[in-house]
Motif scaffolding. Structure first.
Motif, PDB file in Angstrom:
ATOM      1  N   LEU A   1      -0.999 -22.315   4.675  1.00 53.95           N
ATOM      2  CA  LEU A   1      -1.230 -20.899   4.379  1.00 53.95           C
ATOM      3  C   LEU A   1      -0.068 -20.325   3.565  1.00 53.95           C
ATOM      4  N   ASP A   2       1.148 -20.683   3.951  1.00 50.21           N
ATOM      5  CA  ASP A   2       2.319 -20.234   3.192  1.00 50.21           C
ATOM      6  C   ASP A   2       2.246 -20.722   1.744  1.00 50.21           C
ATOM      7  N   THR A   3       1.824 -21.966   1.572  1.00 54.69           N
ATOM      8  CA  THR A   3       1.730 -22.526   0.223  1.00 54.69           C
ATOM      9  C   THR A   3       0.700 -21.760  -0.603  1.00 54.69           C
ATOM     10  N   VAL A   4      -0.429 -21.406   0.004  1.00 57.51           N
ATOM     11  CA  VAL A   4      -1.449 -20.609  -0.692  1.00 57.51           C
ATOM     12  C   VAL A   4      -0.857 -19.262  -1.098  1.00 57.51           C
ATOM     13  N   GLU A   5      -0.115 -18.642  -0.204  1.00 55.52           N
ATOM     14  CA  GLU A   5       0.497 -17.345  -0.504  1.00 55.52           C
ATOM     15  C   GLU A   5       1.556 -17.467  -1.595  1.00 55.52           C
ATOM     16  N   ILE A   6       2.301 -18.569  -1.602  1.00 55.31           N
ATOM     17  CA  ILE A   6       3.284 -18.798  -2.670  1.00 55.31           C
ATOM     18  C   ILE A   6       2.563 -18.919  -4.000  1.00 55.31           C
ATOM     19  N   VAL A   7       1.485 -19.693  -4.034  1.00 49.16           N
ATOM     20  CA  VAL A   7       0.725 -19.865  -5.281  1.00 49.16           C
ATOM     21  C   VAL A   7       0.170 -18.524  -5.743  1.00 49.16           C
ATOM     22  N   MET A   8      -0.321 -17.708  -4.821  1.00 47.04           N
ATOM     23  CA  MET A   8      -0.828 -16.376  -5.198  1.00 47.04           C
ATOM     24  C   MET A   8       0.291 -15.520  -5.777  1.00 47.04           C
ATOM     25  N   GLY A   9       1.475 -15.594  -5.193  1.00 41.59           N
ATOM     26  CA  GLY A   9       2.624 -14.858  -5.717  1.00 41.59           C
ATOM     27  C   GLY A   9       3.006 -15.330  -7.109  1.00 41.59           C
ATOM     28  N   LEU A  10       2.921 -16.640  -7.340  1.00 40.80           N
ATOM     29  CA  LEU A  10       3.230 -17.200  -8.658  1.00 40.80           C
ATOM     30  C   LEU A  10       2.191 -16.756  -9.685  1.00 40.80           C
ATOM     31  N   GLU A  11       0.925 -16.750  -9.282  1.00 47.40           N
ATOM     32  CA  GLU A  11      -0.138 -16.309 -10.191  1.00 47.40           C
ATOM     33  C   GLU A  11       0.095 -14.863 -10.622  1.00 47.40           C
ATOM     34  N   GLU A  12       0.464 -14.033  -9.664  1.00 46.38           N
ATOM     35  CA  GLU A  12       0.709 -12.620  -9.964  1.00 46.38           C
ATOM     36  C   GLU A  12       1.934 -12.449 -10.867  1.00 46.38           C
ATOM     37  N   LYS A  13       3.015 -13.124 -10.534  1.00 47.29           N
ATOM     38  CA  LYS A  13       4.265 -12.996 -11.288  1.00 47.29           C
ATOM     39  C   LYS A  13       4.117 -13.459 -12.730  1.00 47.29           C
TER      40      LYS A  13
ATOM     41  N   VAL B   1       6.031 -39.610 -14.639  1.00 47.42           N
ATOM     42  CA  VAL B   1       6.260 -39.063 -15.961  1.00 47.42           C
ATOM     43  C   VAL B   1       6.089 -37.563 -15.849  1.00 47.42           C
ATOM     44  N   CYS B   2       7.139 -36.861 -16.122  1.00 50.51           N
ATOM     45  CA  CYS B   2       7.039 -35.414 -16.040  1.00 50.51           C
ATOM     46  C   CYS B   2       8.028 -34.789 -17.007  1.00 50.51           C
ATOM     47  N   CYS B   3       7.717 -33.620 -17.327  1.00 48.63           N
ATOM     48  CA  CYS B   3       8.627 -32.860 -18.164  1.00 48.63           C
ATOM     49  C   CYS B   3       9.309 -31.858 -17.256  1.00 48.63           C
ATOM     50  N   ALA B   4      10.585 -31.786 -17.345  1.00 46.94           N
ATOM     51  CA  ALA B   4      11.322 -30.841 -16.514  1.00 46.94           C
ATOM     52  C   ALA B   4      10.932 -29.421 -16.893  1.00 46.94           C
ATOM     53  N   ALA B   5      10.729 -28.621 -15.867  1.00 46.29           N
ATOM     54  CA  ALA B   5      10.377 -27.227 -16.098  1.00 46.29           C
ATOM     55  C   ALA B   5      11.586 -26.481 -16.640  1.00 46.29           C
ATOM     56  N   LYS B   6      11.307 -25.369 -17.280  1.00 47.05           N
ATOM     57  CA  LYS B   6      12.388 -24.530 -17.795  1.00 47.05           C
ATOM     58  C   LYS B   6      13.232 -24.027 -16.629  1.00 47.05           C
ATOM     59  N   THR B   7      14.522 -23.951 -16.851  1.00 44.60           N
ATOM     60  CA  THR B   7      15.456 -23.534 -15.806  1.00 44.60           C
ATOM     61  C   THR B   7      15.124 -22.149 -15.270  1.00 44.60           C
ATOM     62  N   ASP B   8      14.795 -21.222 -16.158  1.00 45.11           N
ATOM     63  CA  ASP B   8      14.493 -19.861 -15.691  1.00 45.11           C
ATOM     64  C   ASP B   8      13.204 -19.825 -14.870  1.00 45.11           C
ATOM     65  N   THR B   9      12.250 -20.685 -15.205  1.00 44.23           N
ATOM     66  CA  THR B   9      11.017 -20.759 -14.412  1.00 44.23           C
ATOM     67  C   THR B   9      11.332 -21.275 -13.019  1.00 44.23           C
ATOM     68  N   VAL B  10      12.150 -22.317 -12.935  1.00 39.07           N
ATOM     69  CA  VAL B  10      12.539 -22.876 -11.630  1.00 39.07           C
ATOM     70  C   VAL B  10      13.239 -21.801 -10.798  1.00 39.07           C
ATOM     71  N   GLU B  11      14.140 -21.063 -11.417  1.00 42.37           N
ATOM     72  CA  GLU B  11      14.872 -20.021 -10.690  1.00 42.37           C
ATOM     73  C   GLU B  11      13.926 -18.939 -10.175  1.00 42.37           C
ATOM     74  N   GLN B  12      12.962 -18.537 -11.000  1.00 45.32           N
ATOM     75  CA  GLN B  12      12.006 -17.514 -10.573  1.00 45.32           C
ATOM     76  C   GLN B  12      11.127 -18.023  -9.432  1.00 45.32           C
ATOM     77  N   VAL B  13      10.713 -19.281  -9.508  1.00 41.54           N
ATOM     78  CA  VAL B  13       9.917 -19.867  -8.427  1.00 41.54           C
ATOM     79  C   VAL B  13      10.745 -19.920  -7.151  1.00 41.54           C
ATOM     80  N   CYS B  14      12.014 -20.292  -7.258  1.00 40.81           N
ATOM     81  CA  CYS B  14      12.894 -20.322  -6.083  1.00 40.81           C
ATOM     82  C   CYS B  14      12.950 -18.958  -5.404  1.00 40.81           C
ATOM     83  N   GLU B  15      13.083 -17.920  -6.198  1.00 43.93           N
ATOM     84  CA  GLU B  15      13.150 -16.558  -5.645  1.00 43.93           C
ATOM     85  C   GLU B  15      11.844 -16.175  -4.957  1.00 43.93           C
ATOM     86  N   ILE B  16      10.720 -16.505  -5.563  1.00 42.46           N
ATOM     87  CA  ILE B  16       9.421 -16.190  -4.964  1.00 42.46           C
ATOM     88  C   ILE B  16       9.238 -16.958  -3.661  1.00 42.46           C
TER      89      ILE B  16
END
Length: 132
Positions: A88-100, A46-61
């Protein structure tokens, strides 16, 4: 028509669900007939689809953080591990998402992120909670 664990059954008369292991139905003969079913492990997501613009921004990060070529296709269903990310890459991705997105992701939540969609859904949830 009733559907049970991917198999289709059709009944001439109405079907009544008694519990998760049996169905009762009125047959053409006298009395009731019972169909016993073995418990089948089922998975429900059970999940709610994320907003399209959020998905696109995450893809770019993700592309930037993993230094992926522009030709690499990253979509909501993309798994970080399939893109070559280690822990380690995943941690860095999460840090980038937190900042963005100016959010803070708890470690337990960060460990549940497997795909771009997972990350985007968590971001939408945290941003929504932050604004209320």
């Amino acid at each position: 028509m009733a559907s049970i664990a991917g198999s289709a059954l059709s009944f001439a008369k109405p079907v009544k669900v008694v519990n998760t292991n049996s169905l009762s139905f009125s047959g053409a003969r006298k009395g009731n007939a019972f169909l016993r079913l073995q418990p089948v492990p089922m998975r429900f997501a059970v999940c709610c689809a994320a907003k399209t613009d959020t998905v696109e921004q995450v893809c770019e990060i993700v592309k930037k953080q993993l230094a992926l070529p522009d030709t690499t296709q990253v979509v909501g269903a993309s798994k970080f591990s399939d893109l070559g990310a280690d822990s380690l890459d995943t941690v860095e991705i999460v840090m980038g998402l937190e900042e963005k997105f100016d959010i803070s992701v708890e470690e337990s939540s960060a460990q549940e992120i497997v795909t771009v969609e997972d990350a985007a859904s968590l971001i939408d949830k945290l941003v929504s909670a932050k604004s209320t």
